[in-house]
Design an enzyme around this catalytic site. Structure first.
Site, PDB file in Angstrom:
ATOM      1  N   ARG A  65     156.569  28.695 -22.928  1.00  0.00           N
ATOM      2  CA  ARG A  65     156.689  30.020 -23.552  1.00  0.00           C
ATOM      3  C   ARG A  65     155.337  30.593 -23.934  1.00  0.00           C
ATOM      4  NH1 ARG A  65     161.062  27.231 -25.620  1.00  0.00           N
ATOM      5  NH2 ARG A  65     159.994  26.812 -27.568  1.00  0.00           N
ATOM      6  N   GLU A 102     157.776  18.834 -33.661  1.00  0.00           N
ATOM      7  CA  GLU A 102     158.837  18.857 -34.674  1.00  0.00           C
ATOM      8  C   GLU A 102     160.027  18.006 -34.242  1.00  0.00           C
ATOM      9  OE1 GLU A 102     160.289  22.795 -35.326  1.00  0.00           O
ATOM     10  OE2 GLU A 102     161.446  22.238 -37.095  1.00  0.00           O
TER      11      GLU A 102
END
Ligand code: AMP
Length: 176
Positions: A65, A102
């Site tokens: 992205r 994460e």
């Protein structure tokens, strides 16, 4: 609430998706922003405007992205673009880094001569723990590049990702 009207427009085009890709993760989906021509152009304009003062000579984008924002920002600033990729994608000689994120860990690669000697800005869509951006910075530094800053559409400030960025300036348009 975001008070600046331009940033409020961007914020309206970020979709929260709970429990993706794992339970407990609130995924910030940027595809509504990409789908809206005004919001997309505004995000590119603001990133380019705020990153220009760092005087980069090269823009680095993080797969996948990050590419969506990094390549048009590079074009707007009149600069070249270099990709940070997942393993096994780049054909030429590579530098490699393992990083934490994460929800897991991973490996990133760049061509060993992609940004040698350049002043680079690293762009991704989301700053979460900062592991991906910090790993990308190490890949650039291994080549003798200077990391002069970072650009993100949004940051998850409660994850304190900026702490991983070694004090270099990080431009983020939205903060959660
Ligand atoms: P990190 O390395 O933890 O800063 O994670 C950054 C990378 O993971 C970026 O490439 C993001 O696209 C993606 N990412 C991490 N957390 C999220 C989230 N909550 N929503 C959307 N993307 C995320």
């Amino acid at each position: 609430m975001v008070s600046d009207p331009a940033l409020a427009l961007l914020a309206r085009h970020i979709r929260d998706v709970p429990d993706f890709p794992k339970p407990g993760i609130l995924f910030k989906d940027i595809t509504p922003l990409l789908a809206d021509a005004t919001a997309f152009r505004l995000a590119l304009h603001l990133l380019a405007e705020r990153l220009a003062p760092l005087k980069p000579t090269m823009i680095v984008g993080v797969e996948s992205r990050g590419f969506i924002f990094a390549a048009p920002v590079a074009e707007r600033l009149g600069l070249g673009f270099a990709p940070v990729r997942k393993p096994g994608k780049l054909p030429y000689r590579r530098v490699t880094e393992t990083y934490d994120l994460e929800y897991g860990s991973g490996t990133l690669e760049m061509h060993e001569d992609a940004v040698a000697g350049q002043r680079v800005v690293i762009i991704d869509d989301v700053l979460a723990t900062g592991g991906t951006a910090a790993g990308s910075a190490r890949l650039c530094q291994k080549q003798g590049a200077e990391v002069v800053g970072y650009g993100f559409v949004l940051e998850l400030s409660f994850l304190h990702g900026r702490k991983a960025l070694g004090g270099h300036p990080a431009v983020t348009l939205l903060s959660y």
